[in-house]
Structure formats: structure tokens, C-alpha cells
Design an enzyme around this catalytic site. Structure first.
Site, PDB file in Angstrom:
ATOM      1  N   ILE A   1       1.063  -1.229  -0.002  1.00 38.62           N
ATOM      2  CA  ILE A   1      -0.041   0.020   0.117  1.00 38.62           C
ATOM      3  C   ILE A   1       1.130   1.272  -0.126  1.00 38.62           C
TER       4      ILE A   1
ATOM      5  N   ARG B   1     -14.449 -11.532   2.831  1.00 37.01           N
ATOM      6  CA  ARG B   1     -13.748 -10.477   3.043  1.00 37.01           C
ATOM      7  C   ARG B   1     -14.011  -9.332   1.987  1.00 37.01           C
TER       8      ARG B   1
ATOM      9  N   SER C   1      -1.856  -6.365  17.891  1.00 36.86           N
ATOM     10  CA  SER C   1      -0.932  -5.499  17.753  1.00 36.86           C
ATOM     11  C   SER C   1      -1.342  -4.158  16.960  1.00 36.86           C
ATOM     12  N   LYS C   2      -2.163  -4.392  15.817  1.00 35.72           N
ATOM     13  CA  LYS C   2      -2.761  -3.174  15.565  1.00 35.72           C
ATOM     14  C   LYS C   2      -3.731  -2.399  16.324  1.00 35.72           C
TER      15      LYS C   2
ATOM     16  N   GLY D   1      -7.978 -19.519  14.577  1.00 40.02           N
ATOM     17  CA  GLY D   1      -8.756 -18.312  15.157  1.00 40.02           C
ATOM     18  C   GLY D   1      -9.395 -17.403  13.718  1.00 40.02           C
TER      19      GLY D   1
ATOM     20  N   THR E   1      -6.419  -1.070  10.506  1.00 37.96           N
ATOM     21  CA  THR E   1      -7.190  -2.250   9.406  1.00 37.96           C
ATOM     22  C   THR E   1      -8.460  -2.539  10.180  1.00 37.96           C
ATOM     23  N   ASP E   2      -9.258  -3.012   9.308  1.00 40.53           N
ATOM     24  CA  ASP E   2     -10.596  -3.541   9.952  1.00 40.53           C
ATOM     25  C   ASP E   2     -10.611  -4.495  11.115  1.00 40.53           C
ATOM     26  N   GLU E   3      -9.420  -5.205  10.746  1.00 40.23           N
ATOM     27  CA  GLU E   3      -9.364  -6.289  11.948  1.00 40.23           C
ATOM     28  C   GLU E   3      -9.615  -6.247  13.315  1.00 40.23           C
TER      29      GLU E   3
ATOM     30  N   ASN F   1      -6.863  -4.874   0.718  1.00 37.03           N
ATOM     31  CA  ASN F   1      -6.799  -4.284  -0.473  1.00 37.03           C
ATOM     32  C   ASN F   1      -6.330  -5.461  -1.422  1.00 37.03           C
TER      33      ASN F   1
ATOM     34  N   SER G   1       2.401  -7.134   8.427  1.00 37.84           N
ATOM     35  CA  SER G   1       1.111  -7.188   7.792  1.00 37.84           C
ATOM     36  C   SER G   1       0.277  -8.455   7.872  1.00 37.84           C
TER      37      SER G   1
ATOM     38  N   TYR H   1      -1.562 -10.188  14.982  1.00 38.64           N
ATOM     39  CA  TYR H   1      -1.596  -9.105  14.116  1.00 38.64           C
ATOM     40  C   TYR H   1      -2.682  -8.114  14.434  1.00 38.64           C
TER      41      TYR H   1
ATOM     42  N   ALA I   1       4.672  -1.946   9.025  1.00 42.39           N
ATOM     43  CA  ALA I   1       4.077  -2.632   9.897  1.00 42.39           C
ATOM     44  C   ALA I   1       4.377  -4.218   9.385  1.00 42.39           C
TER      45      ALA I   1
HETATM   46  P1  NAD Z   1       3.353  -4.744   3.630  1.00 41.26           P
HETATM   47  O1  NAD Z   1       3.727  -5.898   4.249  1.00 41.26           O
HETATM   48  O2  NAD Z   1       3.170  -5.002   1.985  1.00 41.26           O
HETATM   49  O3  NAD Z   1       4.419  -3.562   3.871  1.00 41.26           O
HETATM   50  C1  NAD Z   1       5.000  -3.366   4.910  1.00 41.26           C
HETATM   51  C2  NAD Z   1       6.084  -2.314   4.736  1.00 41.26           C
HETATM   52  O4  NAD Z   1       6.594  -2.015   5.935  1.00 41.26           O
HETATM   53  C3  NAD Z   1       7.147  -3.102   4.088  1.00 41.26           C
HETATM   54  O5  NAD Z   1       7.836  -2.274   3.207  1.00 41.26           O
HETATM   55  C4  NAD Z   1       8.248  -3.445   5.144  1.00 41.26           C
HETATM   56  O6  NAD Z   1       9.727  -3.383   4.818  1.00 41.26           O
HETATM   57  C5  NAD Z   1       8.044  -2.102   5.914  1.00 41.26           C
HETATM   58  N1  NAD Z   1       8.376  -2.497   7.471  1.00 41.26           N
HETATM   59  C6  NAD Z   1       7.995  -3.502   8.173  1.00 41.26           C
HETATM   60  N2  NAD Z   1       8.736  -3.403   9.414  1.00 41.26           N
HETATM   61  C7  NAD Z   1       9.293  -2.246   9.477  1.00 41.26           C
HETATM   62  C8  NAD Z   1      10.262  -1.786  10.570  1.00 41.26           C
HETATM   63  N3  NAD Z   1      10.310  -2.036  11.625  1.00 41.26           N
HETATM   64  N4  NAD Z   1      10.722  -0.531  10.017  1.00 41.26           N
HETATM   65  C9  NAD Z   1      10.436  -0.023   8.878  1.00 41.26           C
HETATM   66  N5  NAD Z   1       9.648  -0.461   8.010  1.00 41.26           N
HETATM   67  C10 NAD Z   1       9.172  -1.625   8.453  1.00 41.26           C
HETATM   68  O7  NAD Z   1       1.989  -4.156   4.097  1.00 41.26           O
HETATM   69  P2  NAD Z   1       0.731  -3.230   3.469  1.00 41.26           P
HETATM   70  O8  NAD Z   1      -0.222  -4.662   3.000  1.00 41.26           O
HETATM   71  O9  NAD Z   1       1.173  -2.589   2.569  1.00 41.26           O
HETATM   72  O10 NAD Z   1      -0.049  -2.707   4.543  1.00 41.26           O
HETATM   73  C11 NAD Z   1       0.507  -1.554   4.867  1.00 41.26           C
HETATM   74  C12 NAD Z   1      -0.350  -0.955   6.180  1.00 41.26           C
HETATM   75  O11 NAD Z   1      -1.583  -0.891   5.742  1.00 41.26           O
HETATM   76  C13 NAD Z   1       0.011  -1.702   7.445  1.00 41.26           C
HETATM   77  O12 NAD Z   1       0.019  -1.015   8.405  1.00 41.26           O
HETATM   78  C14 NAD Z   1      -1.320  -2.489   7.546  1.00 41.26           C
HETATM   79  O13 NAD Z   1      -1.636  -3.159   8.792  1.00 41.26           O
HETATM   80  C15 NAD Z   1      -2.346  -1.793   6.936  1.00 41.26           C
HETATM   81  N6  NAD Z   1      -3.474  -2.262   6.161  1.00 41.26           N
HETATM   82  C16 NAD Z   1      -3.261  -3.357   5.242  1.00 41.26           C
HETATM   83  C17 NAD Z   1      -4.379  -3.853   4.489  1.00 41.26           C
HETATM   84  C18 NAD Z   1      -4.310  -4.837   3.445  1.00 41.26           C
HETATM   85  O14 NAD Z   1      -4.933  -5.263   3.049  1.00 41.26           O
HETATM   86  N7  NAD Z   1      -2.863  -5.048   2.952  1.00 41.26           N
HETATM   87  C19 NAD Z   1      -5.616  -3.331   4.834  1.00 41.26           C
HETATM   88  C20 NAD Z   1      -5.782  -2.512   5.787  1.00 41.26           C
HETATM   89  C21 NAD Z   1      -4.801  -1.770   6.381  1.00 41.26           C
HETATM   90  O1  DAU Z   2      -8.946  -6.827   6.656  1.00 43.76           O
HETATM   91  C1  DAU Z   2      -7.688  -6.152   6.121  1.00 43.76           C
HETATM   92  C2  DAU Z   2      -6.380  -7.042   6.580  1.00 43.76           C
HETATM   93  O2  DAU Z   2      -6.536  -7.962   5.236  1.00 43.76           O
HETATM   94  C3  DAU Z   2      -5.156  -6.410   6.572  1.00 43.76           C
HETATM   95  O3  DAU Z   2      -5.096  -5.761   7.878  1.00 43.76           O
HETATM   96  C4  DAU Z   2      -3.917  -7.305   6.487  1.00 43.76           C
HETATM   97  O4  DAU Z   2      -2.725  -6.847   6.634  1.00 43.76           O
HETATM   98  C5  DAU Z   2      -4.157  -8.156   5.274  1.00 43.76           C
HETATM   99  O5  DAU Z   2      -3.166  -9.153   5.223  1.00 43.76           O
HETATM  100  C6  DAU Z   2      -5.519  -8.751   5.146  1.00 43.76           C
HETATM  101  O6  DAU Z   2      -5.618  -9.769   6.165  1.00 43.76           O
HETATM  102  P1  DAU Z   2      -6.586 -11.253   5.806  1.00 43.76           P
HETATM  103  O7  DAU Z   2      -6.242 -12.150   6.579  1.00 43.76           O
HETATM  104  O8  DAU Z   2      -7.880 -10.948   5.375  1.00 43.76           O
HETATM  105  O9  DAU Z   2      -5.799 -11.422   4.098  1.00 43.76           O
HETATM  106  P2  DAU Z   2      -5.201 -12.730   3.422  1.00 43.76           P
HETATM  107  O10 DAU Z   2      -5.021 -12.334   2.288  1.00 43.76           O
HETATM  108  O11 DAU Z   2      -3.768 -13.362   4.465  1.00 43.76           O
HETATM  109  O12 DAU Z   2      -6.318 -13.966   3.390  1.00 43.76           O
HETATM  110  C7  DAU Z   2      -7.624 -13.307   2.863  1.00 43.76           C
HETATM  111  C8  DAU Z   2      -8.555 -14.737   3.183  1.00 43.76           C
HETATM  112  O13 DAU Z   2      -8.089 -15.789   2.335  1.00 43.76           O
HETATM  113  C9  DAU Z   2      -8.430 -15.192   4.567  1.00 43.76           C
HETATM  114  O14 DAU Z   2     -10.094 -15.417   4.895  1.00 43.76           O
HETATM  115  C10 DAU Z   2      -7.815 -16.308   4.752  1.00 43.76           C
HETATM  116  C11 DAU Z   2      -7.802 -17.007   3.242  1.00 43.76           C
HETATM  117  N1  DAU Z   2      -6.657 -17.665   2.681  1.00 43.76           N
HETATM  118  C12 DAU Z   2      -5.749 -16.904   2.561  1.00 43.76           C
HETATM  119  C13 DAU Z   2      -4.344 -17.328   2.282  1.00 43.76           C
HETATM  120  C14 DAU Z   2      -3.036 -16.755   2.072  1.00 43.76           C
HETATM  121  C15 DAU Z   2      -6.886 -18.795   2.410  1.00 43.76           C
HETATM  122  O15 DAU Z   2      -7.814 -19.664   2.309  1.00 43.76           O
HETATM  123  N2  DAU Z   2      -5.907 -19.466   1.592  1.00 43.76           N
HETATM  124  C16 DAU Z   2      -4.325 -18.877   1.511  1.00 43.76           C
HETATM  125  O16 DAU Z   2      -3.485 -19.234   1.154  1.00 43.76           O
END
Ligand code: NAD
Ligand code: DAU
Length: 354
Positions: free
Chosen positions: A16, A223, A162-163, A292, A134-136, A189, A89, A159, A87
Site C-alpha cells: 500500500i 472479506r 498489535s494493530k 482463530g 485495519t478493520d481487523e 486491499n 502485516s 496481528y 507494519a
Molecule cells: P506490507 O507488508 O506489504 O508492507 C509493509 C512495509 O513496512 C514493508 O515495506 C516493510 O519493509 C516495512 N516495514 C516492516 N517493518 C518495518 C520496520 N520495523 N521499520 C520500517 N519499515 C518496516 O503491508 P501493506 O499490506 O502494504 O500494509 C501497509 C499498512 O496498511 C499496514 O500498517 C497494514 O496494517 C495496513 N493495512 C493493510 C491492509 C491490506 O489489505 N494489505 C488493509 C488495511 C490496513
Molecule cells: O482486512 C484487512 C486485512 O486484510 C489487513 O489488515 C491485513 O494486513 C491483510 O493481510 C488482510 O488480512 P487477511 O487475513 O484477511 O488477508 P489474507 O490475504 O491473508 O487472507 C484473505 C482470506 O483468504 C482469509 O480468509 C484467509 C484466506 N486464505 C488466505 C491465504 C493466504 C486462504 O484461504 N488461503 C491462503 O493461502
């Protein structure tokens, strides 16, 4: 409407964050953007190749827990805004190794809050500390209902707790020290540059490579998927116009059961690769459920729509098709991030699920 000259983005080399940096550089021509990122397994500078020569962009490799480094960055760049995305993530990794999540997500956030408070001690003015969450944090829904900004926190994984902790810290710095803050809580996302440990890019890669498609449990978890560029737009709007101390939920109004989404990905990838319809269905493999596992997330995003005029810009069908095309056309990116340590991760996570 605020205007910033110097913005610190943490975690900008991640999924993101890289979209947020691109959005800020395009939408805010008066602003310099500094990207502080530790480049963990999830951070990748190739995500930002198109902006690395931009004179208003700078990258600093470092950890958000490094108080001395952050103090120096505030002094060198006189930031007037922080957009905090860095974070750990991924939920599955948090189940395997919770401590890394507590360190980065909780202690790292507290370190940044302290640095901002100290650096801005002479007066907060229009400065803002924007925490991306996050919505989690709200827990898990049954079949009905939506998360609003008033939903009580009920995080259920290392996760999400911690958020949730980091959200509480941000609010406590606001109430105790007066630090101007804003928080947003977003749903899942999808889009380009997402690390293929997450559902959509993992499935696209495995369909492409004719590998098993691991569905946790019965695939009935739901989701709410949002196009990452729409999240980046929402972040830009909240950063500049969000009310001090306020929280905004962001979501796609786009709920999918995992199994239905995987069927849709199979359809799109098979079509793009010229395979017969339904060819990859045979790859679907139901595996041991996530411990969980939250059943359902769904967001009520009416506050950001009413107060800031934001709504998602594209339909899921369009975004998902573009995402599939992006991963298939950027096979080098997918192959480079899944070489090396990814293989070991995959073996650890999925080797013992079957
Ligand atoms: P990501 O895992 O793709 O990226 C995380 C980034 O943070 C990486 O570039 C990593 O190198 C950096 N990072 C990790 N630990 C660090 C540290 N100690 N110091 C400095 N940099 C560090 O994550 P993302 O999916 O892009 O998510 C970004 C943010 O958005 C997170 O805070 C996550 O909780 C939040 N978020 C993500 C989603 C999602 O669907 N991916 C949805 C809602 C909120
Ligand atoms: O809701 C926001 C969150 O969405 C963010 O805060 C997190 O950073 C992001 O990782 C995401 O969390 P989820 O756990 O929902 O995303 P993930 O892509 O890991 O999994 C989406 C759904 O798919 C979940 O119900 C678990 C399932 N899954 C996931 C993987 C990786 C599977 O069934 N098989 C898989 O191999």
C-alpha cells in the site's frame, strides 16, 4: 484543507505504501516525500522504480523502532506530516512469530509518536500524524452487520491485536499530549505489488504455475475487497482534510466468500492464458484452517463518504481483471519476490497444512 511541504511515509516500499507515495507525488506537487522503510521481506524498492529519480522523493533504509534515526530525520527534513504504514502485516506470520508484530507494530508506532511529539514541541499547528490501520481491530462478524467507527475493538489474532494496540497508542498520544492525529481502518486491499503471501496474488501465481490452490477450512470466510489505488486516494484525502482526532473506516462495499473469489480468479487467469474454461478447478485444495480464523469483515464507509466525499472509483470486476493482467504481465516481479526465502516460508506455512 491542510498543505504539507515535507511528508514522512513509513513502510513506503511495501504494497500500500508504494501506491501512497506515488499518489502523493502526483497529487501534491508542493510536497517532498521521504520513505522510511526497513526493507523486510515485504519491502521492495522495485515497487517504486518509476519515482526513484523524482527530486521530491527520498528513500531512507531504517527501522521505525530506531529512535535516534527518526529524531535525526525529523531534524533534517522538518516533516509537517507523518503517514504511518510500516507494519508486519500478514496474519499467518503473526500466528507463527507474534513477537515481531509486537515489536514493529506496537513499539515502532510508539517510537514514531514520541519522535513527532518531541519534534513538534514548539507548536503542532496544522501538522498531523496519520496512522493507517485495519478493520481487523473490530474482530469478526457473523452473516449480518457492518463495522462502524463506533464498533468496539475485539481483535483476535496477534496481528490484529498489535494493530489495535497501536491505534490505542495513537489515541492516547492525542488525548494526553495533544498530538494531532487521524486514523483510518481499511478492509482487504488488492492490486499491483502485493506480496504473494496474501490470498489474491498467491492464487494468481499458483494458478499460473499449476500448483495447488490452498483454501483454508471450507472457503466460507468473507472479506470486503478494495482496489489499492482507491485506498491510496482515501489516504490522500484524509491526510489533507480529515478532522483532527477522528477515525475513518474505508471499505469497498464488496464482499466475497474466499471460495467464490478463487473460482473467479481461476476463470480470469485460465482465460488470459488461453486455457479451457474451468481448467484449473482441479487445483483447488482444501487445507487445515487458519487458527482463530475470523469469519467475516465488512465495512460501513458512510462517514468518509459523507464527510470527505470519498467513494471507491472502480468496480471489482474491472479492478480484479486489471490485477490479474498486472501479475501475469509482471512475471519477473512475481518470480523475483518468490525466489529465495519465499520457498522456505511456503514450505513452513503450507507443508504442514495438508
Ligand atoms: P506490507 O507488508 O506489504 O508492507 C509493509 C512495509 O513496512 C514493508 O515495506 C516493510 O519493509 C516495512 N516495514 C516492516 N517493518 C518495518 C520496520 N520495523 N521499520 C520500517 N519499515 C518496516 O503491508 P501493506 O499490506 O502494504 O500494509 C501497509 C499498512 O496498511 C499496514 O500498517 C497494514 O496494517 C495496513 N493495512 C493493510 C491492509 C491490506 O489489505 N494489505 C488493509 C488495511 C490496513
Ligand atoms: O482486512 C484487512 C486485512 O486484510 C489487513 O489488515 C491485513 O494486513 C491483510 O493481510 C488482510 O488480512 P487477511 O487475513 O484477511 O488477508 P489474507 O490475504 O491473508 O487472507 C484473505 C482470506 O483468504 C482469509 O480468509 C484467509 C484466506 N486464505 C488466505 C491465504 C493466504 C486462504 O484461504 N488461503 C491462503 O493461502
Amino acid at each position: 484543507m491542510r498543505n504539507f511541504k515535507s511528508i514522512l511515509v513509513t513502510g513506503g516500499a511495501g504494497f500500500i505504501g508504494s501506491h501512497v507515495i506515488r499518489k502523493l507525488l502526483i497529487n501534491r506537487p508542493e510536497a517532498k516525500v521521504v520513505n522510511l522503510d526497513a526493507l523486510t521481506y515485504a519491502g521492495n524498492l522495485t515497487n517504486l522504480r518509476d519515482v526513484e529519480t523524482n527530486s521530491r522523493y527520498a528513500f531512507v533504509k531504517g527501522d521505525i523502532q530506531d529512535a535516534a534515526l527518526i529524531e535525526k530525520l525529523f531534524a533534517d527534513y522538518t516533516f509537517d506530516a507523518v503517514v504511518h504504514l510500516a507494519a508486519e502485516s500478514h496474519v499467518d506470520r503473526s500466528i507463527e512469530n507474534p513477537m515481531a508484530f509486537l515489536q514493529t507494530n506496537i513499539l515502532g508506532t510508539a517510537t514514531l509518536l514520541n519522535a513527532a511529539r518531541t519534534a513538534w514541541a514548539e507548536g503542532f499547528g496544522d501538522r498531523i500524524f496519520y496512522h493507517i490501520s485495519t478493520d481487523e481491530v473490530y474482530g469478526s462478524l457473523e452473516a449480518d452487520g457492518l463495522f462502524t467507527e463506533e464498533t468496539a475493538y475485539d481483535p483476535r489474532s496477534p496481528y490484529s491485536s498489535s494493530k489495535a494496540s497501536s491505534d490505542h497508542l495513537v489515541r492516547s498520544w492525542h488525548h494526553t499530549y495533544g498530538l494531532p492525529v487521524v486514523i483510518s481502518n481499511c478492509s482487504n486491499n488488492y492490486g499491483a505489488f502485493q506480496f504473494p503471501e496474501k490470498l489474491i496474488p498467491l492464487m494468481i501465481r499458483n494458478i499460473r504455475d499449476e500448483m495447488p490452490l490452498p483454501i483454508y477450512g471450507e472457503g466460507i470466510n468473507v472479506r470486503d475487497w478494495l482496489w489499492v489505488e482507491d485506498h491510496a486516494s482515501a489516504i490522500d484525502i484524509i491526510l489533507h482534510a480529515g478532522a483532527n482526532g477522528r477515525t475513518y473506516n474505508i471499505g469497498g462495499l464488496n464482499e466475497w466468500k474466499n471460495i467464490d473469489l478463487v473460482h473467479e480468479l481461476i476463470r480470469l487467469v485460465d482465460k488470459a492464458l488461453g486455457r479451457p474454461e474451468g481448467y484449473s478447478k482441479k487445483l483447488i485444495t482444501f487445507v487445515k484452517d487458519r487458527s482463530g480464523h475470523d469469519l467475516r469483515y465488512a465495512i460501513d464507509a458512510s462517514r468518509i463518504e459523507k464527510e470527505l466525499g470519498w467513494t471507491p472509483s472502480i468496480k471489482f470486476e474491472e479492478g480484479l481483471a486489471a490485477t490479474v493482467d498486472w501479475y501475469l504481465n509482471n512475471g519477473d516481479w512475481l518470480d523475483s519476490v518468490t525466489s529465495g526465502a519465499y520457498q522456505k516460508y511456503y514450505e513452513t506455512m503450507y507443508g504442514n497444512r495438508e
